[in-house]
Design a protein around this motif. Sequence first.
Motif, mmCIF file in Angstrom:
data_model
loop_
_atom_site.group_PDB
_atom_site.id
_atom_site.type_symbol
_atom_site.label_atom_id
_atom_site.label_comp_id
_atom_site.label_asym_id
_atom_site.label_seq_id
_atom_site.Cartn_x
_atom_site.Cartn_y
_atom_site.Cartn_z
ATOM 1 N N SER A 18 -0.334 5.082 1.511
ATOM 2 C CA SER A 18 -1.627 5.249 2.181
ATOM 3 C C SER A 18 -2.533 6.069 1.267
ATOM 4 O O SER A 18 -2.132 7.118 0.766
ATOM 5 C CB SER A 18 -1.420 5.973 3.516
ATOM 6 O OG SER A 18 -2.654 6.135 4.165
ATOM 7 N N ASP A 20 -6.919 7.175 0.268
ATOM 8 C CA ASP A 20 -8.297 7.148 0.762
ATOM 9 C C ASP A 20 -9.018 6.034 0.003
ATOM 10 O O ASP A 20 -8.396 5.260 -0.714
ATOM 11 C CB ASP A 20 -8.980 8.513 0.686
ATOM 12 C CG ASP A 20 -9.287 8.977 -0.725
ATOM 13 O OD1 ASP A 20 -9.376 8.144 -1.634
ATOM 14 O OD2 ASP A 20 -9.466 10.189 -0.906
ATOM 15 N N TRP A 22 -11.033 5.893 -2.503
ATOM 16 C CA TRP A 22 -11.445 6.064 -3.888
ATOM 17 C C TRP A 22 -10.770 4.983 -4.731
ATOM 18 O O TRP A 22 -9.542 4.856 -4.745
ATOM 19 C CB TRP A 22 -11.080 7.466 -4.360
ATOM 20 C CG TRP A 22 -11.734 7.898 -5.624
ATOM 21 C CD1 TRP A 22 -13.033 7.726 -5.991
ATOM 22 C CD2 TRP A 22 -11.113 8.606 -6.694
ATOM 23 N NE1 TRP A 22 -13.267 8.280 -7.227
ATOM 24 C CE2 TRP A 22 -12.100 8.831 -7.677
ATOM 25 C CE3 TRP A 22 -9.832 9.081 -6.918
ATOM 26 C CZ2 TRP A 22 -11.839 9.498 -8.863
ATOM 27 C CZ3 TRP A 22 -9.569 9.755 -8.099
ATOM 28 C CH2 TRP A 22 -10.562 9.953 -9.058
ATOM 29 N N VAL A 40 -5.422 1.925 3.617
ATOM 30 C CA VAL A 40 -6.389 3.022 3.578
ATOM 31 C C VAL A 40 -6.143 3.894 4.805
ATOM 32 O O VAL A 40 -5.948 3.385 5.906
ATOM 33 C CB VAL A 40 -7.833 2.470 3.590
ATOM 34 C CG1 VAL A 40 -8.842 3.598 3.653
ATOM 35 C CG2 VAL A 40 -8.068 1.610 2.363
ATOM 36 N N ASP A 41 -6.157 5.198 4.610
ATOM 37 C CA ASP A 41 -5.893 6.069 5.746
ATOM 38 C C ASP A 41 -7.014 5.934 6.780
ATOM 39 O O ASP A 41 -8.182 5.764 6.423
ATOM 40 C CB ASP A 41 -5.710 7.522 5.303
ATOM 41 C CG ASP A 41 -6.991 8.169 4.868
ATOM 42 O OD1 ASP A 41 -7.610 8.851 5.696
ATOM 43 O OD2 ASP A 41 -7.379 7.975 3.696
ATOM 44 N N HIS A 44 -10.571 7.977 6.820
ATOM 45 C CA HIS A 44 -11.683 7.576 5.956
ATOM 46 C C HIS A 44 -12.366 6.307 6.460
ATOM 47 O O HIS A 44 -13.573 6.147 6.306
ATOM 48 C CB HIS A 44 -11.213 7.428 4.510
ATOM 49 C CG HIS A 44 -10.961 8.748 3.861
ATOM 50 N ND1 HIS A 44 -9.746 9.368 3.911
ATOM 51 C CD2 HIS A 44 -11.781 9.575 3.187
ATOM 52 C CE1 HIS A 44 -9.828 10.528 3.275
ATOM 53 N NE2 HIS A 44 -11.052 10.678 2.828
ATOM 54 N N LYS A 47 -14.558 7.343 9.355
ATOM 55 C CA LYS A 47 -15.765 7.987 8.825
ATOM 56 C C LYS A 47 -16.846 6.938 8.554
ATOM 57 O O LYS A 47 -18.015 7.133 8.877
ATOM 58 C CB LYS A 47 -15.378 8.747 7.547
ATOM 59 C CG LYS A 47 -16.417 9.648 6.987
ATOM 60 C CD LYS A 47 -15.796 10.442 5.848
ATOM 61 C CE LYS A 47 -16.856 10.962 4.928
ATOM 62 N NZ LYS A 47 -16.331 11.638 3.758
#
Length: 166
Positions: A18, A20, A22, A40-41, A44, A47
């Motif tokens: 997992s 983020d 980037w 992807v976590d 994020h 968000k």
Amino acid sequence: NYLQKFTKEELENVEHISIDMWEPYKAIAEVYFKNATISVDPFHVMKHVIAALDKVRLDVMRKYKKNSNEYYLLKKFNYLLFKNYNDIKYFEPKLNRRLGRYLNGESTLELLLQIDETLNLAYELKEQYHRFNTIFKAECKKDELDEIISLCKQSQNEHLTNLSKT
């Protein structure tokens, strides 16, 4: 450097990673964890979901005059859109002098969502993504996520369409 401490066999045994959002993390994961599923976590992603909802809210708010009830609701009570529905405090209704009626969190949210169809959709997508992350049913996760992405694409709203690419 850290990942080079592990043997090739150890890295190949990793099943899931997992990260983020980037891009370099994805590139590194693809090089070092060839057999792993990369995800992807959810923090994020959420968000980005909330950012899209806020952009929709601001677009809707700009359609109204500053002295309108719609503008007032979207400005003063926007925080209700970003809370998870189950977290809205069910406080005793209080008199809202501006609107001339008694309101609690749930009834105020209802008024907000009646203002605009796209705002309502963006809020529902946020709630659906939250449920997606909190209810674990591995066998149907892909279908649920595909449905959320599809609804974003079909919305014909630039912010939600951009979110679908995330």
